[in-house]
Scaffold this active site. Structure first.
Site, PDB file in Angstrom:
ATOM      1  N   ARG A 173       0.852  -1.200   0.000  1.00 29.22           N
ATOM      2  CA  ARG A 173       0.000   0.000   0.000  1.00 29.22           C
ATOM      3  C   ARG A 173       0.885   1.247   0.000  1.00 29.22           C
ATOM      4  O   ARG A 173       0.621   2.229  -0.669  1.00 29.22           O
ATOM      5  CB  ARG A 173      -0.954   0.004   1.205  1.00 29.22           C
ATOM      6  CG  ARG A 173      -1.711   1.330   1.341  1.00 29.22           C
ATOM      7  CD  ARG A 173      -2.944   1.250   2.226  1.00 29.22           C
ATOM      8  NE  ARG A 173      -2.749   0.609   3.492  1.00 29.22           N
ATOM      9  CZ  ARG A 173      -2.067   1.150   4.528  1.00 29.22           C
ATOM     10  NH1 ARG A 173      -1.514   2.334   4.417  1.00 29.22           N
ATOM     11  NH2 ARG A 173      -1.957   0.481   5.658  1.00 29.22           N
TER      12      ARG A 173
ATOM     13  N   TYR B  23     -15.632  17.243 -16.733  1.00 28.50           N
ATOM     14  CA  TYR B  23     -16.157  15.874 -16.725  1.00 28.50           C
ATOM     15  C   TYR B  23     -17.262  15.803 -15.658  1.00 28.50           C
ATOM     16  O   TYR B  23     -17.098  16.324 -14.555  1.00 28.50           O
ATOM     17  CB  TYR B  23     -15.012  14.898 -16.420  1.00 28.50           C
ATOM     18  CG  TYR B  23     -15.481  13.522 -16.036  1.00 28.50           C
ATOM     19  CD1 TYR B  23     -16.309  12.782 -16.876  1.00 28.50           C
ATOM     20  CD2 TYR B  23     -15.112  12.955 -14.825  1.00 28.50           C
ATOM     21  CE1 TYR B  23     -16.751  11.524 -16.517  1.00 28.50           C
ATOM     22  CE2 TYR B  23     -15.542  11.684 -14.457  1.00 28.50           C
ATOM     23  CZ  TYR B  23     -16.365  10.986 -15.310  1.00 28.50           C
ATOM     24  OH  TYR B  23     -16.807   9.737 -14.949  1.00 28.50           O
TER      25      TYR B  23
ATOM     26  N   ASP C  38      -6.590  18.985 -15.121  1.00 24.21           N
ATOM     27  CA  ASP C  38      -6.924  17.659 -15.637  1.00 24.21           C
ATOM     28  C   ASP C  38      -6.636  17.677 -17.137  1.00 24.21           C
ATOM     29  O   ASP C  38      -7.352  18.318 -17.908  1.00 24.21           O
ATOM     30  CB  ASP C  38      -8.402  17.348 -15.342  1.00 24.21           C
ATOM     31  CG  ASP C  38      -8.808  15.955 -15.812  1.00 24.21           C
ATOM     32  OD1 ASP C  38      -8.116  15.381 -16.681  1.00 24.21           O
ATOM     33  OD2 ASP C  38      -9.831  15.443 -15.310  1.00 24.21           O
TER      34      ASP C  38
ATOM     35  N   LYS D  52      -7.731   6.330 -19.756  1.00 22.25           N
ATOM     36  CA  LYS D  52      -7.956   6.793 -21.133  1.00 22.25           C
ATOM     37  C   LYS D  52      -6.696   6.585 -21.972  1.00 22.25           C
ATOM     38  O   LYS D  52      -6.272   5.457 -22.161  1.00 22.25           O
ATOM     39  CB  LYS D  52      -8.414   8.248 -21.100  1.00 22.25           C
ATOM     40  CG  LYS D  52      -9.434   8.575 -19.999  1.00 22.25           C
ATOM     41  CD  LYS D  52     -10.700   7.753 -20.058  1.00 22.25           C
ATOM     42  CE  LYS D  52     -11.636   8.149 -18.912  1.00 22.25           C
ATOM     43  NZ  LYS D  52     -12.763   7.259 -18.756  1.00 22.25           N
TER      44      LYS D  52
HETATM   45  N1  PLP Z   1     -11.165  13.305 -16.059  1.00 18.45           N
HETATM   46  C1  PLP Z   1     -11.727  13.262 -17.272  1.00 18.45           C
HETATM   47  C2  PLP Z   1     -11.512  14.386 -18.219  1.00 18.45           C
HETATM   48  C3  PLP Z   1     -12.528  12.175 -17.633  1.00 18.45           C
HETATM   49  O1  PLP Z   1     -13.097  12.153 -18.849  1.00 18.45           O
HETATM   50  C4  PLP Z   1     -12.736  11.125 -16.693  1.00 18.45           C
HETATM   51  C5  PLP Z   1     -13.582   9.961 -17.036  1.00 18.45           C
HETATM   52  O2  PLP Z   1     -14.204   9.908 -18.060  1.00 18.45           O
HETATM   53  C6  PLP Z   1     -12.127  11.222 -15.449  1.00 18.45           C
HETATM   54  C7  PLP Z   1     -11.348  12.317 -15.159  1.00 18.45           C
HETATM   55  C8  PLP Z   1     -12.342  10.147 -14.411  1.00 18.45           C
HETATM   56  O3  PLP Z   1     -11.512   9.072 -14.666  1.00 18.45           O
HETATM   57  P1  PLP Z   1     -11.811   7.572 -14.121  1.00 18.45           P
HETATM   58  O4  PLP Z   1     -13.015   7.085 -14.856  1.00 18.45           O
HETATM   59  O5  PLP Z   1     -10.544   6.855 -14.438  1.00 18.45           O
HETATM   60  O6  PLP Z   1     -12.054   7.696 -12.661  1.00 18.45           O
END
Ligand code: PLP
Length: 394
Positions: free
Chosen positions: A60, A113, A186, A211
């Site tokens: 961990r 998101y 992000d 992604k």
């Molecule tokens: N940030 C963006 C721009 C996303 O499109 C997503 C998910 O689609 C996330 C964060 C969240 O990622 P996760 O699904 O791996 O938790």
């Protein structure tokens, strides 16, 4: 367009992507030196005291496979410290929880998101009583108006999901650093191949590794990279001890493996996305196309300046009824309807049909049009993808 190869890192991006996960867990010359960082599934390691020569005691807190990925992520982002989380949302929530105290102040871009939006409204504001202020971050002045010396964090996403809006990271960082406020970005839609938030002045770069970084739609994960030692210490404590929010060794292995082909995949995603964006722009059942690589995108110049490519995500407004839109989606053969993005296969999503509960109607955050279609363009043959779209569009 500037290519990532022109960047000033010690090694060029493609070299880093391929060659940066050699096994560093053994210093013994007699042991094999793997070309690929091996998968260490052990939850615990022989460990007698703090002076033990072993770098890892308990998985961990630290694990060799995760450590190799975290170093790889830091190198790709041109940052000092990398952390691999259990999901993109885990990376985002841990960052927010570590840096924003209950009752604090967070300024966020209003195009986000939907999961991040929900985290901010329902948990960070709703549960922790943080004053969350959403602003249209396309204009850095709106961030300047909202921020003050009591602000704990600026949160931005660029390009945004699903509206493909951008924010000017350098201008926002210049403004907020006058107040000593950290900026988190992000950068999932661009991937580290096409955008470097830290080089633009941000303090924290975040990715859903689910992604593009993993790229094969078979792992959920998240990443944070920062140059700031204090931010890193806070996040590492939350990840390893406070919240226990780390990526499993097997997922680390998959992401590290995916990263080796990130540059090749991203070039292909972009080439296909550009062709599809042009096809859609010329089609009479398409009202508007949102792709930063198109000159018609209102922030195309900013995209050309702060990104080294435009990636493989685009969205468009279908000109027709929801029933006609459903028929179009049904008629597609090569674009699988589904959530997520950034894998080698093409996916299509209509937020108003597929995730109606999560679609913003624009009260605090940017409105998602009812007939908006988001496409994650894969790396299939572009002629097949274009033919499929032409056939399915009414
Ligand atoms: N940030 C963006 C721009 C996303 O499109 C997503 C998910 O689609 C996330 C964060 C969240 O990622 P996760 O699904 O791996 O938790």
């Amino acid at each position: 367009m500037t290519q990532r190869d022109n960047q000033s890192h010690e090694k060029r991006f493609r070299t880093l992507a391929v060659g940066s996960t050699k096994d560093t867990s053994s210093s013994e010359k007699s042991e094999p030196s793997d070309v690929v960082a091996p998968l260490h599934l052990s939850s615990t390691f022989e460990w007698a005291s703090e002076n033990d020569a072993n770098k890892h005691d308990y998985s961990r807190e630290s694990n060799p496979t995760r450590a190799a990925l975290e170093e790889q992520l830091a190198r790709l982002e041109g940052g000092e410290h990398g952390l691999a989380f259990a999901s993109g949302m885990a990376a985002i929530s841990t960052t927010m929880l570590s840096l924003v105290p209950p009752g604090g102040h967070l300024v966020s871009s209003d195009s986000l998101y939907s999961g991040t939006e929900k985290l901010l409204t329902e948990f960070v504001a709703g549960h922790l009583g943080v004053d969350v202020e959403f602003v249209d971050a396309r204009e850095p002045e709106n961030v300047a108006t909202a921020v003050d010396s009591n602000t704990d964090l600026i949160w931005a996403e660029t390009p945004t999901n699903p509206l493909m809006r951008l924010c000017d990271v350098r201008s926002i960082a210049d403004i907020t650093h006058d107040y000593g406020v950290p900026v988190g970005v992000d950068s999932t839609f661009a991937s580290p191949y096409f955008q470097s938030p830290l080089e633009l002045g941000a303090d924290i770069a975040v990715h859903s590794t689910t992604k593009y970084l993993n790229g094969h739609s078979d792992s959920i994960g998240g990443a944070v990279v920062t140059d700031d030692d204090e931010i890193f210490e806070n996040l590492a404590f939350a990840q390893r001890i406070g919240l226990g929010n780390m990526l499993s060794p097997f997922d680390c292995y998959l992401v590290a493996r995916g990263i080796k082909t990130l540059p090749a995949r991203m070039e292909h995603h972009q080439e296909n996305a550009m062709a599809i964006a042009h096809l859609l722009e010329a089609h009479d059942r398409v009202a508007s196309v949102y792709y930063p690589g198109l000159e018609s995108h209102p922030q195309h110049n900013l995209a050309a300046e702060q990104m080294s490519g435009y990636s493989g995500m685009l969205s468009f407004e279908f000109d027709g009824t929801l029933v006609e839109l459903e028929a179009f989606i049904d008629g597609l053969e090569l674009f699988t309807p589904g959530a997520s993005l950034g894998g080698v296969e093409s996916l299509v999503e209509v937020p108003s049909l597929m995730i109606p509960d999560e679609v913003s109607h624009g009260s605090a955050t940017a409105e998602i049009p009812e007939t908006l279609v988001r496409i994650s363009v894969g790396i299939e043959d572009v002629d097949d993808l274009c033919e499929d779209l032409r056939t399915a569009l009414p």
